[in-house]
Design an enzyme around this catalytic site. Structure first.
Site, mmCIF file in Angstrom:
data_model
loop_
_atom_site.group_PDB
_atom_site.id
_atom_site.type_symbol
_atom_site.label_atom_id
_atom_site.label_comp_id
_atom_site.label_asym_id
_atom_site.label_seq_id
_atom_site.Cartn_x
_atom_site.Cartn_y
_atom_site.Cartn_z
ATOM 1 N N ASP A 78 0.946 -1.149 0.125
ATOM 2 C CA ASP A 78 -0.076 -0.005 0.044
ATOM 3 C C ASP A 78 0.864 1.381 -0.014
ATOM 4 O OD1 ASP A 78 0.687 -0.738 2.693
ATOM 5 O OD2 ASP A 78 -0.766 0.572 3.524
ATOM 6 N N GLU A 140 0.052 -1.557 5.732
ATOM 7 C CA GLU A 140 1.479 -1.044 6.601
ATOM 8 C C GLU A 140 1.266 0.451 6.716
ATOM 9 O OE1 GLU A 140 5.145 0.900 7.338
ATOM 10 O OE2 GLU A 140 4.031 1.197 5.761
#
Length: 160
Positions: A78, A140
């Site tokens: 991400d 994350e």
């Protein structure tokens, strides 16, 4: 030997990185990058598992080699949103300029992610003395609740 492999595959690296940067994997769309990783692993016949707490947010654990020694490389799929007005180039397009590559996530963490992919490829072709894990996580950037924390809570990570 690995450095030579990377240099010989720099165009492949850039092409994979370009594809991954083009995927707007912003907080919840990690599956866009996950699909690229899974296709890469499948094409090389690299063993892997996919675990997801919720649909669209995969965590991929790839494994190459065998033996008693192991090492794992953690990375995430991400990125935080890009404020396009702050960019000179399209943030979701890899651009080479003055010896650098620009694009959303190049340094956090898509560049590293592609390096882990190529590390797995290298060791798949060169039979490591031990196990190499590539751990590609979701979420994350916003707390790891669907990524690393999920893997830890459910004891899904290998003993490294």
């Amino acid at each position: 030997m690995f450095e030579k492999f990377l240099l010989e595959n720099k165009d492949k690296y850039f092409n994979i990185l370009s594809e991954i940067i083009s995927k707007k994997s912003i907080l919840g769309d990690e599956n866009l990058v996950g699909d690229v990783i899974i296709n890469f692993l499948n094409n090389l016949d690299i063993e892997h598992e996919v675990h997801a707490k919720i649909k669209g947010r995969p965590n991929i654990i790839a494994k190459v080699g065998s033996g008693s020694k192991s090492v794992g490389f953690f990375t995430h799929m991400d990125v935080v949103p890009a404020i396009e007005d702050n960019w000179i180039t399209n943030p979701f397009e890899a651009v080479r300029k003055n010896g650098f590559i620009f694009g959303r996530g190049v340094s956090d963490d898509k560049g590293h992610l592609v390096t882990v992919m190529l590390t797995l490829e290298y060791f798949k072709k060169n039979n490591p003395d031990g196990i190499i894990y590539g751990i590609f996580c979701s979420d994350e950037e916003s707390g790891s609740f669907f990524g690393l924390n999920y893997l830890l809570e459910n004891k899904l990570l290998p003993a490294i």
